[in-house]
Design a protein around this motif. Structure first.
Motif, PDB file in Angstrom:
ATOM      1  N   CYS A  20       0.834  -1.203   0.000  1.00  0.00           N
ATOM      2  CA  CYS A  20       0.000   0.000   0.000  1.00  0.00           C
ATOM      3  C   CYS A  20       0.873   1.261   0.000  1.00  0.00           C
ATOM      4  CB  CYS A  20      -0.987  -0.004   1.160  1.00  0.00           C
ATOM      5  SG  CYS A  20      -0.252  -0.123   2.787  1.00  0.00           S
ATOM      6  N   LYS A  21       2.012   1.229   0.673  1.00  0.00           N
ATOM      7  CA  LYS A  21       2.930   2.369   0.677  1.00  0.00           C
ATOM      8  C   LYS A  21       3.553   2.568  -0.705  1.00  0.00           C
ATOM      9  CE  LYS A  21       4.107   1.692   5.500  1.00  0.00           C
ATOM     10  NZ  LYS A  21       5.159   1.301   6.439  1.00  0.00           N
ATOM     11  N   PHE A  22       3.931   1.463  -1.335  1.00  0.00           N
ATOM     12  CA  PHE A  22       4.517   1.527  -2.677  1.00  0.00           C
ATOM     13  C   PHE A  22       3.507   2.077  -3.682  1.00  0.00           C
ATOM     14  CE2 PHE A  22       4.969  -0.740  -6.759  1.00  0.00           C
ATOM     15  CZ  PHE A  22       6.135  -0.132  -7.207  1.00  0.00           C
ATOM     16  N   VAL A  23       2.296   1.527  -3.663  1.00  0.00           N
ATOM     17  CA  VAL A  23       1.245   1.968  -4.585  1.00  0.00           C
ATOM     18  C   VAL A  23       0.945   3.453  -4.360  1.00  0.00           C
ATOM     19  CG1 VAL A  23      -1.218   1.702  -5.105  1.00  0.00           C
ATOM     20  CG2 VAL A  23       0.238  -0.310  -4.937  1.00  0.00           C
ATOM     21  N   ASN A  24       0.861   3.867  -3.115  1.00  0.00           N
ATOM     22  CA  ASN A  24       0.606   5.274  -2.803  1.00  0.00           C
ATOM     23  C   ASN A  24       1.698   6.174  -3.371  1.00  0.00           C
ATOM     24  OD1 ASN A  24      -0.600   7.557  -1.614  1.00  0.00           O
ATOM     25  ND2 ASN A  24       0.684   7.325   0.202  1.00  0.00           N
ATOM     26  N   GLY A  25       2.945   5.785  -3.190  1.00  0.00           N
ATOM     27  CA  GLY A  25       4.058   6.589  -3.689  1.00  0.00           C
ATOM     28  C   GLY A  25       4.062   6.717  -5.199  1.00  0.00           C
ATOM     29  N   VAL A  26       3.843   5.614  -5.886  1.00  0.00           N
ATOM     30  CA  VAL A  26       3.841   5.638  -7.353  1.00  0.00           C
ATOM     31  C   VAL A  26       2.673   6.487  -7.863  1.00  0.00           C
ATOM     32  CG1 VAL A  26       3.562   4.251  -9.438  1.00  0.00           C
ATOM     33  CG2 VAL A  26       5.046   3.448  -7.597  1.00  0.00           C
ATOM     34  N   LEU A  27       1.487   6.256  -7.325  1.00  0.00           N
ATOM     35  CA  LEU A  27       0.309   6.988  -7.805  1.00  0.00           C
ATOM     36  C   LEU A  27       0.380   8.473  -7.468  1.00  0.00           C
ATOM     37  CD1 LEU A  27      -2.536   4.440  -7.146  1.00  0.00           C
ATOM     38  CD2 LEU A  27      -1.403   4.979  -9.299  1.00  0.00           C
ATOM     39  N   ASP A  28       0.960   8.820  -6.335  1.00  0.00           N
ATOM     40  CA  ASP A  28       1.132  10.227  -5.989  1.00  0.00           C
ATOM     41  C   ASP A  28       2.044  10.911  -6.997  1.00  0.00           C
ATOM     42  OD1 ASP A  28       0.677  12.445  -4.108  1.00  0.00           O
ATOM     43  OD2 ASP A  28       2.835  12.249  -3.703  1.00  0.00           O
TER      44      ASP A  28
END
Length: 71
Positions: free
Chosen positions: A53-61
């Motif tokens: 979830c942290k990885f996905v958040n970082g990429v999408l941000d």
């Protein structure tokens, strides 16, 4: 947006979550960006590894800010 990470190292589930969310952010535009990002984070939290979830958040941000800057 994941500059230092090889595409082969991203899990299959994370790749598909990112594909869906990026399509919503960049191409569809029907869903508010923060909602699309939050939905993707919830999918990662439910169906992927613990820290995904942290990885996905970082990429999408990063994708969201780059798309907003180019508009």
């Amino acid at each position: 947006a994941a500059v230092n990470l090889s595409f082969d190292r991203i899990s299959f589930v994370d790749k598909n979550i990112l594909r869906l969310a990026i399509a919503e952010l960049v191409f569809l535009g029907e869903t508010p960006p923060k909602t699309a990002i939050n939905e993707a984070i919830e999918l990662a939290r439910e169906f992927s590894a613990e820290d995904s979830c942290k990885f996905v958040n970082g990429v999408l941000d990063t994708v969201y800010h780059k798309a907003a800057a180019s508009s």
